[in-house]
Design a protein around this motif. Sequence first.
Motif, PDB file in Angstrom:
ATOM      1  N   ARG A 163      -2.787  37.137   7.908  1.00  0.00           N
ATOM      2  CA  ARG A 163      -1.961  36.418   8.882  1.00  0.00           C
ATOM      3  C   ARG A 163      -0.586  36.062   8.321  1.00  0.00           C
ATOM      4  NH1 ARG A 163      -1.759  30.865   7.777  1.00  0.00           N
ATOM      5  NH2 ARG A 163      -3.410  30.176   6.401  1.00  0.00           N
ATOM      6  N   THR A 176      -6.886  38.259  18.238  1.00  0.00           N
ATOM      7  CA  THR A 176      -6.243  37.770  17.023  1.00  0.00           C
ATOM      8  C   THR A 176      -5.021  38.607  16.666  1.00  0.00           C
ATOM      9  OG1 THR A 176      -6.552  37.300  14.682  1.00  0.00           O
ATOM     10  CG2 THR A 176      -7.738  39.190  15.537  1.00  0.00           C
ATOM     11  N   ASN A 218      -4.133  38.505  13.504  1.00  0.00           N
ATOM     12  CA  ASN A 218      -4.355  38.724  12.076  1.00  0.00           C
ATOM     13  C   ASN A 218      -4.424  40.224  11.798  1.00  0.00           C
ATOM     14  OD1 ASN A 218      -5.695  38.895   9.408  1.00  0.00           O
ATOM     15  ND2 ASN A 218      -5.940  36.694   9.647  1.00  0.00           N
ATOM     16  N   CYS A 240      -7.800  42.495  11.474  1.00  0.00           N
ATOM     17  CA  CYS A 240      -8.677  42.197  12.602  1.00  0.00           C
ATOM     18  C   CYS A 240      -9.978  42.942  12.413  1.00  0.00           C
ATOM     19  CB  CYS A 240      -7.995  42.427  13.937  1.00  0.00           C
ATOM     20  SG  CYS A 240      -8.057  44.062  14.574  1.00  0.00           S
ATOM     21  N   THR A 271     -14.445  31.576  13.985  1.00  0.00           N
ATOM     22  CA  THR A 271     -13.659  32.330  14.947  1.00  0.00           C
ATOM     23  C   THR A 271     -13.594  31.608  16.283  1.00  0.00           C
ATOM     24  OG1 THR A 271     -14.273  34.439  13.995  1.00  0.00           O
ATOM     25  CG2 THR A 271     -13.739  34.438  16.317  1.00  0.00           C
ATOM     26  N   THR A 323      -5.853  31.568  10.824  1.00  0.00           N
ATOM     27  CA  THR A 323      -6.119  32.390  11.994  1.00  0.00           C
ATOM     28  C   THR A 323      -7.280  33.305  11.678  1.00  0.00           C
ATOM     29  OG1 THR A 323      -3.740  32.439  12.311  1.00  0.00           O
ATOM     30  CG2 THR A 323      -5.034  33.959  13.639  1.00  0.00           C
ATOM     31  N   SER A 324      -8.263  33.295  12.524  1.00  0.00           N
ATOM     32  CA  SER A 324      -9.443  34.103  12.260  1.00  0.00           C
ATOM     33  C   SER A 324      -9.158  35.585  12.429  1.00  0.00           C
ATOM     34  CB  SER A 324     -10.551  33.690  13.214  1.00  0.00           C
ATOM     35  OG  SER A 324     -11.526  34.692  13.310  1.00  0.00           O
ATOM     36  N   THR A 325      -9.984  36.395  11.807  1.00  0.00           N
ATOM     37  CA  THR A 325      -9.922  37.845  11.963  1.00  0.00           C
ATOM     38  C   THR A 325     -10.572  38.296  13.265  1.00  0.00           C
ATOM     39  OG1 THR A 325     -11.986  37.897  10.712  1.00  0.00           O
ATOM     40  CG2 THR A 325      -9.951  38.331   9.503  1.00  0.00           C
ATOM     41  N   ASP A 362     -10.688  36.260  16.444  1.00  0.00           N
ATOM     42  CA  ASP A 362     -10.372  35.517  17.665  1.00  0.00           C
ATOM     43  C   ASP A 362     -10.242  36.429  18.883  1.00  0.00           C
ATOM     44  OD1 ASP A 362     -10.210  33.182  16.187  1.00  0.00           O
ATOM     45  OD2 ASP A 362      -8.029  33.263  16.010  1.00  0.00           O
TER      46      ASP A 362
END
Lengths: 405, 405
Positions: free
Chosen positions: A328, B50, B52, B55, B190, B227-229, B231
């Motif tokens: 991120r 996401t 990220n 992902c 997440t 930030t989640s991988t 989301d």
Amino acid sequence: MAVNFTVFEDFRPVKGVRLGIAQAAVRYQNRDDMVILELAPGSSVAGVFTTNSFCAAPVQLCRKHMAAASARYMLINTGNANAGTGPSGFRNAEVSCDMLAKATGVTSQEILPFSTGVIGEPLNMAAFERGIPAALENLAEDNWARAAKGIMTTDTLPKGYSREISIEGKAVTITGISKGAGMIMPNMATMLGYIATDAGVSQDLLQQWCKEFADCSFNRITIDGDTSTNDSCMLIATGQSGLVIDDANSAAALALYNALKEAFQILAQAIVRDGEGATKFVTIQVDEAASQKEALDVAYTVAHSPLVKTAMFASDANWGRILAAVGRSGVQNFDLDRVQIYIEDVQIVQDGGRCDSYTEAAGAAVFKQSEFTVRIILGRGDVTEALWTTDLSHEYVTINANYRS
Amino acid sequence: MAVNFTVFEDFRPVKGVRLGIAQAAVRYQNRDDMVILELAPGSSVAGVFTTNSFCAAPVQLCRKHMAAASARYMLINTGNANAGTGPSGFRNAEVSCDMLAKATGVTSQEILPFSTGVIGEPLNMAAFERGIPAALENLAEDNWARAAKGIMTTDTLPKGYSREISIEGKAVTITGISKGAGMIMPNMATMLGYIATDAGVSQDLLQQWCKEFADCSFNRITIDGDTSTNDSCMLIATGQSGLVIDDANSAAALALYNALKEAFQILAQAIVRDGEGATKFVTIQVDEAASQKEALDVAYTVAHSPLVKTAMFASDANWGRILAAVGRSGVQNFDLDRVQIYIEDVQIVQDGGRCDSYTEAAGAAVFKQSEFTVRIILGRGDVTEALWTTDLSHEYVTINANYRS
């Protein structure tokens, strides 16, 4: 609870620099809270300052004075940052310089003011009336140790560095002090650094060096991502040793450069080691980045991630959190399959996924150390950057939540 | 210890959506950990995912399937995020879709996969063999409450929303569920959101709306900046109510738009209220910004500052920390003398300095509330942005440091 921190005691005087210290009672009674540095005429002085838009009155005035004259004195107070204080705060900073100028017979522009402490309170000017004459009374070359304590706020330990080196047969001394614990915790932990040498360096070269040194030291440390309104780092060259650097590319220049850089780095790292609630001293190194910006983006994103920091506190090599932070960090067109991550010599991520040879036991063994390096290889170029940080502990929350309450 | 959180219980079925839940034992025994949503043919499905770079495999596959076909099923597992798992992880996500496709007689591309849980572990495919038939067996329209629990990982409470509104004389239902507690804590939190309506909305319009809703809800919440991988936020419109939106500018469209937006915001806020260790629910609002970017830069810098967050935890209206965070947010050519800061209706900063009328008592009274708004007025333009966040408590450190150890 500083991490692998040894209090420095063997300060060597720097010819041309005298230090005076006083109990001025700016905010607290019975502690040294005012330090004056007197610089011999002809000294060069360089400085780098906070990039925070809300920079404090003394920082603004310091810059103004540096642009107008050669500094002869530095006037440092703790207990009050004189930040967020508006026009009257700026006037107070001017008045403090006027007082010292009058007492020493120099112009006000030859005084550089520095303040650290609580934000938003009016500066206690009576303290300057008390402190300035008291500090001037004990000006001495061998006062560095007391000065290191005199600039502390929430630091648990004084921070110093001193070394004598021989360049072109001349004995050159480098001595410095720094302070800072969290970034602005509790609005009192401004980073300040004062490094002096008796080598002779021109003003322009010294300023260029100071910026370069700060960029690989004080600008590469982070406790919590917060930037103080008062951060200042000053480099002084008195020229009293007889060594004069007249060629920036000479062997003498290189030797002095490397020695000064070491002083900056050790003083900066001392701030991290004494970071609020720190139980770990961690180097985040990013290799093979395409640019300095992306290397720093990745390094800071990892260093500031509360999830990574709490995992460090827990000695838990939770590599997924590191990976997610890298992901991120905002790097464009990121080919994740090229990413390798090591903690010390243990590879945890290989080609973007968990390394086949990785074991939780090997990871945990490194994360249990009080000091280790996380190395993130991006596979995008040849730029390397490194910075130093700490974990996020219960003690950090306690320190920052309990102040003022 | 969720903040002002009421567990939602009155779920209304959405015509055209059936839900099946199973104990598949992906990672843990004896808990619902697999949820299947069955969508009636002709349903529109929109999604935001996401940002990220890392992902997860299911996110990549979900996007691919959405581009290729109209979704008929969503397959959600908790316990394992199938992230950082490389090509074999992607293959496992494909196999899970193949299994559900075979069992239901649709193509694999009509299945959208979602995973949440630990990062870097291979997906337990035996769990899908067990869970898919079990979940399909209990498909029912009135299974939303159980599904809300079935997608939880470290959430302390299930999150739901349901409302029936009348548009053009037709009863339209909006029902949704979400999950998430920290951002990726402990690589298991997440953010997932599933919102369904029986109104009819074209695929393109639904996708546009979904993005707009997410940008004022799930993309405006932050616990810790991570930030989640994985989301994902999905919006479903089955069209089974009889209401069809054929003009995006009609009154009917506006009514549905506002109702769906409310659903997104309440479900997103529920995640913050149940944030890890949260004791405060705080709105950070930035007014009079020159651009959306600078409004968000300021808001996120304040929301992510550990010093501001610990001050909130301590109920300490430490305005200097807020000011310093605003100052380091990177806004260019910042005229600080125009900055005003309020907490609720108490002005703390006036023209860049402490407000004359401000008292510590007034500030502390607001900061003691479990819910309040910090409003930062930049005086640079007319853009407003707001986001929701929590404080940083000992409990946050405990949760994130103790997992896995």
